[in-house]
Enzyme design. Sequence first.
Site, PDB file in Angstrom:
ATOM      1  N   TRP A 105      35.962  48.291  42.079  1.00  0.00           N
ATOM      2  CA  TRP A 105      36.725  48.489  43.321  1.00  0.00           C
ATOM      3  C   TRP A 105      36.671  49.928  43.791  1.00  0.00           C
ATOM      4  O   TRP A 105      36.285  50.831  43.066  1.00  0.00           O
ATOM      5  CB  TRP A 105      38.146  47.981  43.201  1.00  0.00           C
ATOM      6  CG  TRP A 105      39.020  48.545  42.111  1.00  0.00           C
ATOM      7  CD1 TRP A 105      38.820  49.665  41.350  1.00  0.00           C
ATOM      8  CD2 TRP A 105      40.245  47.969  41.668  1.00  0.00           C
ATOM      9  NE1 TRP A 105      39.832  49.825  40.463  1.00  0.00           N
ATOM     10  CE2 TRP A 105      40.730  48.816  40.642  1.00  0.00           C
ATOM     11  CE3 TRP A 105      40.990  46.862  42.031  1.00  0.00           C
ATOM     12  CZ2 TRP A 105      41.923  48.566  39.969  1.00  0.00           C
ATOM     13  CZ3 TRP A 105      42.176  46.618  41.365  1.00  0.00           C
ATOM     14  CH2 TRP A 105      42.630  47.454  40.360  1.00  0.00           C
ATOM     15  N   GLU A 106      37.031  50.114  45.047  1.00  0.00           N
ATOM     16  CA  GLU A 106      36.890  51.396  45.756  1.00  0.00           C
ATOM     17  C   GLU A 106      35.438  51.872  45.769  1.00  0.00           C
ATOM     18  O   GLU A 106      35.165  53.068  45.839  1.00  0.00           O
ATOM     19  CB  GLU A 106      37.790  52.472  45.130  1.00  0.00           C
ATOM     20  CG  GLU A 106      39.233  52.079  44.976  1.00  0.00           C
ATOM     21  CD  GLU A 106      39.845  51.536  46.252  1.00  0.00           C
ATOM     22  OE1 GLU A 106      39.418  51.938  47.334  1.00  0.00           O
ATOM     23  OE2 GLU A 106      40.757  50.695  46.159  1.00  0.00           O
TER      24      GLU A 106
END
Length: 650
Positions: A487-488
């Site tokens: 994620w990110e």
Amino acid sequence: MLRSTSLFRKLTSPLSRAGTSVRSYQYKAPVKEMIFCSEEVHGFQEHYKSLKNLSGEDASPEMVKEILEGMGKFCETELFPLNEVADREGCTWVNPTTIKTPAGFKEAYDQYVEGGWQGLAYPEKYGGSNLPMSLALMKSEIMATANWTWSMFPGLSKGAINTIMLHGEDYLKDVYLPPMIAGNWTGTMCLTEPQCGSDLAQVATMAITEDEGKTYSISGTKIFISAGDHDFGDSAGSADGQVIHCVLARTPGAPEGTKGISLFLVPKYLVNEDGSLGELNNVGVDRIEDKMGCHGSPTCQMNFENSKGWLLGTKNQGMNHMFTFINTSRLGCAIQGSTAAELSHQGAVWYAKDRLAMRALSGKKNPGHEPDMAADPIIVHPDVRKNLLTQKAIAEGGRSMIYECAKVADRLADNEMAGAEGDEAAKKAAEEADDEMGFLTPILKGFLTEKGVDAAHLGVQIYGGHGYIKQNKMEQISRDVRIGAIWEGTTGIQGLDLLGRKIFLQKLKPLNSHCSKVRSFCWDTIMNAPTSAVRNHAIKVALLTLEWQYLTARIGLMAKDDREAIGSASVDYLMFAGYTHCAYHWLQMEVAAEKGLAAGTGDKDFYEAKVQTSSFFFDSMLPQTKTLAKTMLSPTDNVMKMKVSQFDVA
């Protein structure tokens, strides 16, 4: 297998009637490690004195220790016991506006709010304590280690607060910041949509102007929204869990791609003029995802149907503004990697000291055990030692890397406050700090999340078969941290960001500046080294920075003829950068530890362990840069020549 040992009985005890497993190891906040890193390595006290707008003078050594010990006690007694509960129970989607979090989460959050922890580093104007950002980050490290999924709720709110504070109009700040800083309201970011992951150029959520441009009607679907809804509101004193969403959307006629995206503040509940919560704002949750890990945090699919929103910042500049939130979250992911290594290491050390298996090759080594015991503790075996030292090197090296960024974040916030008042020198200093943070963030996010996964896997390995059993809590760490490298922005995206956007697009300026700073420290260390080992390590780091620059130039030359060379090299390049940067930090810690040993006033065993771990990192982990230096320059034909159809199963 010694089934008669007390350790085996602990590990195989059935669940109690209350549904909780018998405790194996207890998390202990590493306050001593944190103070060593912040004070003896990074000189936070001198740094705090240099701050002009943040209340650095209030962050005395006594206050810092009191804050860390207070948070440590909360996390040890409240959050860590809930970590296993959260993994087992998960979150429950009740209806579009109601999600039930695991048992104990609401009550723990209530204590957190009552203690005023969320506002530690925010301006007094909005109800905060105005302490340095770095102190809040240190607090967050303890929470993240004890219970990562619980810490995501206040962590995501932090990103939303930062975004509103930097880009919101004053009236939005006055309405939304005080209850968010108090912790009564929480926040999220809503970027990803079903048709696009990290490629936000495909965002389709629409924002239609209303009220003569004062507000917007937001409609669209967002996915993978962590903590998009929950039941914390009741326990925190607000009416039903107010959540403030930072939403990316397009306005009619906006340019295509990322240049046409704007950022909006969209609350779950509208807010009345007196600050109380009004009616629902047509924001709801369709479902929560059934995930590999992080069960304590709901990952939501959010629907916005003509939801009322307010523009944050400038129209069509939403991506630039959202990076305030994204960079906060990416640094949070780096913390996730480092803290997973810390938690897995603590559990693995406990187990390795008590678990008996085989004799040491050099003879009996079972201190503290009866003479007739048939085996030695596994901590005496070299392979187990290597695994434990690898975990320790990642956890402590990662902490130092993060604390460096924490100092940069302090300078950035401090100068932004002065710049807002018209101080041009402060504006320039803020820009320089922002550039430095932008360069370091993908390195920390990419490297530490990957190494955090490795460290967690080593914890399972040290436990052997017991590590594969859920109630022993080691395999949960592996499942929870695995998302960190995704994620990110995946590690591949971090590599492209570092090599493409941060280095080549800026004509090598951030890299050259960073390497020059590191070599300056190395040169001073070489000239004043207390031991030959420190001198040799300083030489290695200096030479690696030169190699880093050389490899960058090689990739640049390759990319002139083959643009795919950047993508092919990027992850290996990022990991090379991560190892090199971590070596720089282990050098700093080794220098600080040698000073402590020379002074003769501190804990000798503590300092010696630092020196020995540094030697292990340089001798057993840093050589991986040699392989990475080769693989990043391998021909792109090895990757790109195969036809897409040739990937198919025959």
